[in-house]
Design a protein around this motif. Structure first.
Motif, PDB file in Angstrom:
ATOM      1  N   VAL A   1       0.823  -1.214   0.000  1.00 26.56           N
ATOM      2  CA  VAL A   1       0.000   0.000   0.000  1.00 26.56           C
ATOM      3  C   VAL A   1       0.860   1.270   0.000  1.00 26.56           C
ATOM      4  CG1 VAL A   1      -0.156   0.200   2.524  1.00 26.56           C
ATOM      5  CG2 VAL A   1      -2.057   1.011   1.089  1.00 26.56           C
TER       6      VAL A   1
ATOM      7  N   TYR B   1       2.776   2.137  -2.171  1.00 31.60           N
ATOM      8  CA  TYR B   1       2.826   2.657  -3.540  1.00 31.60           C
ATOM      9  C   TYR B   1       1.447   3.062  -4.051  1.00 31.60           C
ATOM     10  CZ  TYR B   1       7.434   0.486  -3.407  1.00 31.60           C
ATOM     11  OH  TYR B   1       8.712   0.134  -3.060  1.00 31.60           O
ATOM     12  N   LYS B   2       0.503   3.247  -3.129  1.00 30.52           N
ATOM     13  CA  LYS B   2      -0.885   3.531  -3.512  1.00 30.52           C
ATOM     14  C   LYS B   2      -0.992   4.771  -4.406  1.00 30.52           C
ATOM     15  CE  LYS B   2      -5.370   4.616  -1.403  1.00 30.52           C
ATOM     16  NZ  LYS B   2      -6.112   4.752  -0.120  1.00 30.52           N
ATOM     17  N   ASP B   3      -0.318   5.852  -4.035  1.00 36.99           N
ATOM     18  CA  ASP B   3      -0.421   7.096  -4.806  1.00 36.99           C
ATOM     19  C   ASP B   3       0.091   6.923  -6.228  1.00 36.99           C
ATOM     20  OD1 ASP B   3      -1.497   8.366  -2.636  1.00 36.99           O
ATOM     21  OD2 ASP B   3       0.393   9.259  -1.972  1.00 36.99           O
TER      22      ASP B   3
ATOM     23  N   ILE C   1      -2.690   5.020  -8.148  1.00 35.33           N
ATOM     24  CA  ILE C   1      -3.891   5.825  -8.372  1.00 35.33           C
ATOM     25  C   ILE C   1      -3.666   6.840  -9.481  1.00 35.33           C
ATOM     26  CG2 ILE C   1      -5.315   7.657  -7.341  1.00 35.33           C
ATOM     27  CD1 ILE C   1      -5.343   6.118  -4.769  1.00 35.33           C
TER      28      ILE C   1
ATOM     29  N   LYS D   1      -6.338   1.271  -6.542  1.00 34.23           N
ATOM     30  CA  LYS D   1      -6.028   1.796  -5.208  1.00 34.23           C
ATOM     31  C   LYS D   1      -5.162   0.814  -4.406  1.00 34.23           C
ATOM     32  CE  LYS D   1     -10.487   4.191  -5.094  1.00 34.23           C
ATOM     33  NZ  LYS D   1     -11.807   4.277  -4.407  1.00 34.23           N
ATOM     34  N   LEU D   2      -4.731  -0.235  -5.073  1.00 31.73           N
ATOM     35  CA  LEU D   2      -3.951  -1.312  -4.460  1.00 31.73           C
ATOM     36  C   LEU D   2      -4.734  -2.034  -3.365  1.00 31.73           C
ATOM     37  CD1 LEU D   2      -0.216  -0.182  -4.322  1.00 31.73           C
ATOM     38  CD2 LEU D   2      -1.417  -1.528  -6.033  1.00 31.73           C
ATOM     39  N   GLU D   3      -6.042  -2.030  -3.495  1.00 38.09           N
ATOM     40  CA  GLU D   3      -6.874  -2.855  -2.623  1.00 38.09           C
ATOM     41  C   GLU D   3      -6.807  -4.295  -3.100  1.00 38.09           C
ATOM     42  OE1 GLU D   3     -10.249   0.471  -1.400  1.00 38.09           O
ATOM     43  OE2 GLU D   3     -10.560  -0.788  -3.171  1.00 38.09           O
TER      44      GLU D   3
END
Length: 533
Positions: A302, A304-306, A309, A346-348
């Motif tokens: 998470v 690297y989420k930004d 996105i 969103k790396l969910e």
């Protein structure tokens, strides 16, 4: 006089025990590998297997008079092991390349280069040990040899963790028409029938021509000609449908293992995203290879989420390989997995598949409690062995992707005939991710890709394969590479998501078909033996 000298030299060689039992079969095993990808010289098998049978018969005739004055079946075992050692030495030398990437393992290269082929050669040694005493220049012996040899190929592919690499039928991987029969009988059965065909020239290594041998040859020649035309018809008659609203994009970055040590993980990810060329309005399933996260695991991805996105949209799903762990009942202990995951932008985490078939020494250390005490560990990064996943289930991609389903396979899980899915599983797409950079520019990655082609035909499925430093591609249920990238290419290939494809006969019954053909061989052997054919 020159001709007589040549004849004398040949007779002297054939009377030399070391040559007949060790050197000649070893050389035949080495040459046999030229029948497999990337060489694809299938005709070599007619020479090597026929000469192998000639050597077996030679030993049978000479054990009483030349070697020991009495029967000794152990010479058959030695011959089989020598053939197998040559076969696996050249065919699997690339395994030892994986040891060159860590200073800890470089000292083990000579052992891996010798011990792995030596162990695998035992299967060939035992097969020839069992058939040697029955060697005769007749049809029933060829059938018996093919039957026993194929049984040991099946055992090699299933005992312990199993290693069904370079089964004899893979020598047809270059001929798309010839391998369509896999959808009916599977890889082990094609190996059995092919082996019989390859051995037929042995019947003609004599001064007189026997009519029944010619008939037997013509029957098998007709079988393979009919099979070729059947394959041609099957390929030309195929008509597959695709969902035009969903795209599948396979990414192969061609990272070397040195890139992982010289570049930061975020640099690698940015390169991967650039190669992926995401278009925010285009509904796309991105397939990244195994092994791209070498610092992070699923629990901290998470971070690297930004980045994701900004580059991907809600129209995208990303499939990739990553290490994963779960806490056991004892909070101080963890179970580690090699996993394939489905993520959104969103790396969910939407789905997780934990690899079921692990590579010995590569992903787990056998006898770990003992070997770890002398400093050994698995070849892949980290000291802890991976745990095996429980089951391989279909993954539904959800409503946004029209409830399309995928079946996940990691690395060499693709090599097991009849074991990649159950007959009740009907995925839209089989996804195989791999990290082939471990094996360098060797024959290994090409052979790995050929296994994916065979599974596609056997099971009647589309396969999307993403392999870093391997052959990546989109394979249809006829084994055709619709689009692909070679091991030296960096980029992506894109195709539409397949619609439902009917199961094959083999997909329904699996390796039971192989045993039915085995029973047919037993019946023919008994009949031919009785009538002395």
């Amino acid at each position: 006089q020159l001709i007589n000298n040549k004849d004398f030299n040949l007779i002297a060689l054939l009377n030399n025990k070391l040559f007949v039992i060790f050197f000649a079969p070893f050389l035949l095993g080495v040459i046999t590998i030229l029948g497999f990808a990337p060489y694809n010289l299938t005709f070599i098998n007619f020479f090597t297997f026929s000469i192998l049978l000639f050597l077996i018969l030679k030993i049978k005739k000479q054990t009483q008079s030349k070697y020991r004055k009495k029967k000794s079946n152990r010479y058959f075992f030695y011959l089989g092991c020598a053939f197998g050692f040559g076969f696996f030495l050249l065919g699997n030398y690339w395994i030892s390349i994986s040891l060159t990437h860590d200073e800890m393992f470089k000292g083990l290269i000579p052992f891996a280069l010798i011990l792995i082929p030596l162990f695998l050669s035992l299967f060939f040694g035992l097969a020839i040990f069992l058939v040697g005493a029955f060697a005769e220049k007749n049809i029933s012996f060829i059938l018996f040899f093919s039957f026993v040899f194929s049984i040991f190929e099946f055992l090699r592919g299933n005992l312990l963790t199993g290693f069904p690499w370079n089964l004899i039928s893979y020598t047809w991987s270059w001929s798309n028409e010839s391998i369509q029969i896999l959808s009916l009988i599977g890889t082990y059965s094609l190996s059995l029938i092919s082996l019989t065909f390859f051995c037929i020239p042995f019947l003609f290594l004599q001064n007189k021509i026997v009519k029944k041998n010619i008939v037997f040859f013509l029957v098998f020649l007709l079988i393979f000609i009919v099979n070729y035309f059947y394959g041609s018809y099957k390929v030309s008659a195929s008509n597959y449908e695709f969902d035009k609203n969903i795209n599948v994009k396979i990414i192969s970055p061609s990272f070397s293992l040195k890139d992982y040590s010289t570049n930061s993980e975020i640099d690698q990810l940015e390169r991967l995203i650039k190669i992926s060329e995401p278009e925010k309005d285009k509904k796309t399933l991105f397939i990244w290879p195994e092994g791209i996260f070498y610092e992070s695991n699923l629990q901290n991805i998470v971070l690297y989420k930004d980045l994701f996105i900004n580059k991907f949209s809600e129209n995208h799903l990303i499939i990739l390989g990553i290490n994963n762990f779960v806490n056991t009942d004892d909070s101080n202990n963890k179970k580690y997995f090699n996993s394939l995951v489905v993520l959104n932008n969103k790396l969910e985490i939407l789905h997780v598949y934990n690899k079921v078939n692990l590579v010995p020494f590569g992903e787990f250390l056998p006898f770990e409690k003992i070997l770890s005490k002398v400093g050994l560990k698995k070849i892949t990064p980290g000291y802890n062995s991976f745990s095996s996943g429980d089951v391989r289930e279909i993954i539904n991609l959800g409503n946004k992707f029209n409830k399309k389903s995928i079946l996940p396979l990691i690395c060499y899980e693709i090599i097991y005939p009849g074991k990649i899915k159950t007959k009740n599983q009907h995925p839209s797409l089989v996804i195989n991710i791999s990290e082939d950079a471990w094996f360098g520019d060797t024959i290994g990655p090409y052979q790995h890709y050929s296994k994916a082609i065979y599974r596609a035909v056997e099971e009647g499925v589309f396969i999307a394969r993403s392999a870093n430093k391997g052959v990546s591609g989109f394979i249809d249920p006829n084994g055709r590479s619709i689009k692909f990238l070679d091991i030296s290419e960096s980029g992506n290939v894109e195709y539409k998501m397949p619609q439902f494809v009917e199961s094959t006969f083999y997909s329904e019954y699996g390796n039971k078909i192989f045993f039915l053909i085995i029973f047919l061989y037993i019946f023919l052997i008994l009949i031919f033996k009785k009538v002395k054919i």
